[in-house]
Enzyme design. Structure first.
Site, PDB file in Angstrom:
ATOM      1  N   ASP A 101      30.974  43.178  28.928  1.00 14.80           N
ATOM      2  CA  ASP A 101      32.012  42.408  29.612  1.00 14.80           C
ATOM      3  C   ASP A 101      32.343  43.158  30.911  1.00 14.80           C
ATOM      4  O   ASP A 101      32.982  44.210  30.894  1.00 14.80           O
ATOM      5  CB  ASP A 101      33.256  42.265  28.729  1.00 14.80           C
ATOM      6  CG  ASP A 101      34.267  41.293  29.349  1.00 14.80           C
ATOM      7  OD1 ASP A 101      34.508  41.390  30.565  1.00 14.80           O
ATOM      8  OD2 ASP A 101      34.797  40.441  28.613  1.00 14.80           O
ATOM      9  N   ASN A 137      23.253  29.369  32.807  1.00 13.92           N
ATOM     10  CA  ASN A 137      24.261  28.312  32.636  1.00 13.92           C
ATOM     11  C   ASN A 137      24.430  27.552  33.939  1.00 13.92           C
ATOM     12  O   ASN A 137      23.764  27.845  34.937  1.00 13.92           O
ATOM     13  CB  ASN A 137      25.591  28.915  32.143  1.00 13.92           C
ATOM     14  CG  ASN A 137      26.141  29.926  33.125  1.00 13.92           C
ATOM     15  OD1 ASN A 137      26.415  29.608  34.277  1.00 13.92           O
ATOM     16  ND2 ASN A 137      26.285  31.173  32.690  1.00 13.92           N
ATOM     17  N   ASP A 154      27.074  35.460  27.744  1.00 14.24           N
ATOM     18  CA  ASP A 154      27.654  36.318  26.698  1.00 14.24           C
ATOM     19  C   ASP A 154      26.581  37.083  25.939  1.00 14.24           C
ATOM     20  O   ASP A 154      26.807  38.201  25.502  1.00 14.24           O
ATOM     21  CB  ASP A 154      28.462  35.458  25.716  1.00 14.24           C
ATOM     22  CG  ASP A 154      29.754  34.959  26.360  1.00 14.24           C
ATOM     23  OD1 ASP A 154      30.334  35.717  27.153  1.00 14.24           O
ATOM     24  OD2 ASP A 154      30.159  33.813  26.095  1.00 14.24           O
ATOM     25  N   LYS A 168      43.639  35.317  27.330  1.00 13.27           N
ATOM     26  CA  LYS A 168      42.508  36.000  27.974  1.00 13.27           C
ATOM     27  C   LYS A 168      42.987  37.084  28.924  1.00 13.27           C
ATOM     28  O   LYS A 168      42.402  38.163  29.001  1.00 13.27           O
ATOM     29  CB  LYS A 168      41.643  34.976  28.714  1.00 13.27           C
ATOM     30  CG  LYS A 168      40.337  35.557  29.178  1.00 13.27           C
ATOM     31  CD  LYS A 168      39.289  34.502  29.424  1.00 13.27           C
ATOM     32  CE  LYS A 168      38.829  33.861  28.128  1.00 13.27           C
ATOM     33  NZ  LYS A 168      37.834  32.814  28.329  1.00 13.27           N
ATOM     34  N   PHE A 180      38.704  35.015  35.997  1.00 11.50           N
ATOM     35  CA  PHE A 180      38.678  33.562  35.915  1.00 11.50           C
ATOM     36  C   PHE A 180      38.443  33.185  34.456  1.00 11.50           C
ATOM     37  O   PHE A 180      37.824  33.940  33.710  1.00 11.50           O
ATOM     38  CB  PHE A 180      37.547  32.990  36.777  1.00 11.50           C
ATOM     39  CG  PHE A 180      37.987  32.659  38.173  1.00 11.50           C
ATOM     40  CD1 PHE A 180      38.325  33.671  39.056  1.00 11.50           C
ATOM     41  CD2 PHE A 180      38.085  31.343  38.594  1.00 11.50           C
ATOM     42  CE1 PHE A 180      38.748  33.378  40.342  1.00 11.50           C
ATOM     43  CE2 PHE A 180      38.508  31.035  39.884  1.00 11.50           C
ATOM     44  CZ  PHE A 180      38.838  32.048  40.752  1.00 11.50           C
TER      45      PHE A 180
HETATM   46  O1  C5P Z   1      35.456  36.051  28.287  1.00  9.01           O
HETATM   47  P1  C5P Z   1      35.250  35.001  29.307  1.00  9.01           P
HETATM   48  O2  C5P Z   1      33.793  34.833  29.713  1.00  9.01           O
HETATM   49  O3  C5P Z   1      35.851  33.687  29.028  1.00  9.01           O
HETATM   50  O4  C5P Z   1      36.045  35.571  30.571  1.00  9.01           O
HETATM   51  C1  C5P Z   1      35.908  35.070  31.847  1.00  9.01           C
HETATM   52  C2  C5P Z   1      36.204  36.127  32.858  1.00  9.01           C
HETATM   53  O5  C5P Z   1      35.569  37.360  32.530  1.00  9.01           O
HETATM   54  C3  C5P Z   1      35.646  35.806  34.206  1.00  9.01           C
HETATM   55  O6  C5P Z   1      36.453  36.400  35.182  1.00  9.01           O
HETATM   56  C4  C5P Z   1      34.263  36.405  34.171  1.00  9.01           C
HETATM   57  O7  C5P Z   1      33.740  36.667  35.460  1.00  9.01           O
HETATM   58  C5  C5P Z   1      34.509  37.671  33.388  1.00  9.01           C
HETATM   59  N1  C5P Z   1      33.389  38.104  32.559  1.00  9.01           N
HETATM   60  C6  C5P Z   1      32.701  39.264  32.859  1.00  9.01           C
HETATM   61  N2  C5P Z   1      31.685  39.689  32.046  1.00  9.01           N
HETATM   62  C7  C5P Z   1      31.351  39.007  30.945  1.00  9.01           C
HETATM   63  C8  C5P Z   1      32.050  37.853  30.600  1.00  9.01           C
HETATM   64  C9  C5P Z   1      33.048  37.425  31.432  1.00  9.01           C
HETATM   65  O8  C5P Z   1      32.992  39.855  33.914  1.00  9.01           O
HETATM   66  N3  C5P Z   1      30.368  39.440  30.173  1.00  9.01           N
END
Ligand code: C5P
Length: 405
Positions: free
Chosen positions: A311, A213, A282, A346, A332
């Site tokens: 995650d 990305n 994701d 979130k 974030f």
């Molecule tokens: O779920 P989302 O991607 O929107 O959440 C963002 C936050 O979660 C950020 O702090 C990002 O670094 C963290 N994140 C993570 N691992 C993932 C997805 C998001 O640590 N697989």
């Protein structure tokens, strides 16, 4: 960014070839908003002229403790009292030895000795031949001068003017600038250990392609730098980005989300604060093809299957260390609309005390950003600013919320 706006620096030069770099350093200080008073030893003037340093600093250079231009004829008192910091660059082996003994037979050593030590930091940028650097006398003196309250900024490694190669080169002006700026920042994270994830991840499809990305990593790198400036010991787990490592920060490079998770979990035990800025993919291709997927003549594109990535933030936030409050987690969120509601949701979903929300398209790759901080008490807006400035404010906000030890 004018990181030194309103600051007054004494830049001291002692004898060494690296004096040519002090000219650039002086310019860098001035460009960053500082006023600079140059003081040179007699030996320094063998390497670069006071004329050059006067032109770059815009002030007459001081070279002697006997100076009728000063109404009280006490330049060592006047110059050291008006300074916010004294930076000696280059700092010779002989000058370090002099400081250790408290000798004061020239203006620069005199004003170093006379400085109000509680208020005016003394920063030393050593520069010398590698044999001089490793000599036990020099190493002994460096340890003593640091114990006496000076900050030794370290040296670089590489080719030396004498033709030899090794430790002892003066740090480059941009490195010294970063160190001096850091020295002037408040230290609310002193003694804390901080772990930051930054950048995108790259999920391979085959040996030559993958999914990633537009995250540039700039915000995470700024957070790591700001945390370091604030006195923390910082480890940065970085996805593939083209950014220099902030000074004094330990960096672990990874590519995929699973590598990022593994590296992060391995480091989380030794951290007091975790800031997840990474834009983790994701999904990843369920399997990485061993060889490049070729076009065949059927006209059918390959069918890719996806698997969900772990995650990282939620996993770390669920660790017993985090649940007990020993590891404070900050997330974030890049949203495209309805920032407050999405950020609050979130924060709850991830099980973390603090979340920084921003509008994704307005931040990716940009040099500035704005944040909405959401915690159990409510929301605080951090107005648009360069990412480093914003990161410093964020670090201060986090430091206020950390449990006291
Ligand atoms: O779920 P989302 O991607 O929107 O959440 C963002 C936050 O979660 C950020 O702090 C990002 O670094 C963290 N994140 C993570 N691992 C993932 C997805 C998001 O640590 N697989």
């Amino acid at each position: 960014m004018n990181d030194l706006a309103g600051k007054h620096l004494v830049l001291g030069l002692t004898g060494g070839v690296a004096c040519y770099k002090a000219a650039d350093l002086c310019r860098a200080f001035v460009k960053e908003g500082a006023s600079v008073q140059v003081v040179m030893t007699e030996a320094a003037a063998q390497f670069i002229t006071p004329v050059t340093m006067q032109a770059l600093s815009g002030r007459p250079v001081h070279t002697s403790q006997w100076d009728a231009r000063e109404p009280n004829n006490m330049p060592h008192i006047n110059l050291s009292r008006e300074a916010d910091a004294i930076v000696v660059a280059p700092c010779s082996a002989d000058f370090i030895a002099k400081l250790v003994h408290g000798r004061a037979d020239d203006l620069l050593s005199l004003l170093c000795l006379a400085r109000p030590a509680q208020r005016v930091p003394l920063l030393l940028a050593p520069a010398m031949n590698r044999e001089m650097w490793t000599h036990p006398a020099t190493q002994r003196n460096l340890a003593q001068v640091a114990a006496d309250g000076a900050r030794v900024l370290g040296v670089g490694t590489g080719e030396q003017a004498c033709g030899e190669t090794g430790d002892g080169r003066m740090l480059e002006p941009h490195e010294l600038l970063e160190d001096v700026v850091a020295a002037m920042q408040p230290k609310p994270l002193a003694g804390r250990r901080v772990l930051v994830t930054a950048g995108p991840t790259f999920e391979p499809i085959d040996p030559v392609r993958g999914i990633t990305n537009h995250s540039s990593g700039k915000m995470g790198f700024a957070v790591a730098r700001a945390a370091r400036e604030a006195g923390a010991e910082v480890t940065l787990v970085a996805g593939p980005v083209h950014l220099p490592t902030p000074r004094g920060v330990r960096r672990v490079d990874v590519r995929t989300a699973r590598q990022m998770l593994e590296a992060t979990l391995g480091l989380a035990d030794a951290a007091d604060l975790f800031v997840a800025t990474a834009a983790v993919a994701d999904w990843r291709p369920a399997a990485e093809a061993a060889h490049k997927i070729k076009k065949d003549r059927s006209g059918q594109p390959p069918q890719l299957a996806f698997a969900e990535n772990p995650d990282i933030l939620a996993t770390v936030a669920a660790l017993p260390r985090a649940r007990s409050g020993a590891l404070y987690c900050v997330g974030f969120a890049a949203e495209s609309q309805d920032l407050l509601a999405n950020a609050q949701a979130k924060r709850a979903r991830k099980g973390i005390p603090l979340l920084a929300g921003n509008i994704g398209p307005a931040t990716f790759g940009q040099d500035d950003n704005q944040l909405l901080l959401v915690d159990a008490q409510g929301a605080t807006e951090l107005p648009r600013a360069p990412k480093l400035q914003l990161a410093r404010t964020l670090v201060a906000e986090i430091a206020r919320r950390l449990p006291t030890r």
